[in-house]
Design an enzyme around this catalytic site. Sequence first.
Site, PDB file in Angstrom:
ATOM      1  N   SER A 147       6.183  34.040  -4.091  1.00 20.07           N
ATOM      2  CA  SER A 147       5.252  33.734  -2.614  1.00 20.07           C
ATOM      3  C   SER A 147       3.730  32.949  -2.898  1.00 20.07           C
ATOM      4  O   SER A 147       4.121  32.062  -4.401  1.00 20.07           O
ATOM      5  CB  SER A 147       4.438  35.431  -2.804  1.00 20.07           C
ATOM      6  OG  SER A 147       4.113  35.479  -4.533  1.00 20.07           O
ATOM      7  N   CYS A 148       3.204  32.460  -2.013  1.00 19.98           N
ATOM      8  CA  CYS A 148       2.184  31.241  -2.039  1.00 19.98           C
ATOM      9  C   CYS A 148       1.320  30.640  -2.866  1.00 19.98           C
ATOM     10  O   CYS A 148       1.237  32.187  -3.767  1.00 19.98           O
ATOM     11  CB  CYS A 148       1.367  31.535  -1.333  1.00 19.98           C
ATOM     12  SG  CYS A 148       0.662  30.178  -0.556  1.00 19.98           S
ATOM     13  N   PRO A 149       1.800  30.246  -4.189  1.00 18.44           N
ATOM     14  CA  PRO A 149       2.249  28.224  -3.300  1.00 18.44           C
ATOM     15  C   PRO A 149       3.617  28.246  -3.427  1.00 18.44           C
ATOM     16  O   PRO A 149       4.087  27.602  -3.529  1.00 18.44           O
ATOM     17  CB  PRO A 149       0.979  28.226  -3.824  1.00 18.44           C
ATOM     18  CG  PRO A 149       0.922  28.233  -5.235  1.00 18.44           C
ATOM     19  CD  PRO A 149       0.964  29.481  -5.287  1.00 18.44           C
TER      20      PRO A 149
END
Length: 75
Positions: A13-15
């Site tokens: 998941s981000c980042p």
Amino acid sequence: MQADKELDVRGMSCPLPILKTKKSLADMVSGQVLRIISTDVGSMGDIQAFSKQTGHELISAAQEGSEYTFFLRKK
């Protein structure tokens, strides 16, 4: 489409997808194409923004089920 390198960031998941994309592009030469496969729902917007900010060409962006596939050409 033919890619010179593939980056699999499924499950991240981000980042992390953007950070790994940046690192992968650093190891490539201008004009080469990177294929990115992601499952992060935010990656569609993130990769598009990354492309605009860095100048790397977003050749295509597609969604199939829960996976997103991008082709980026290094500037």
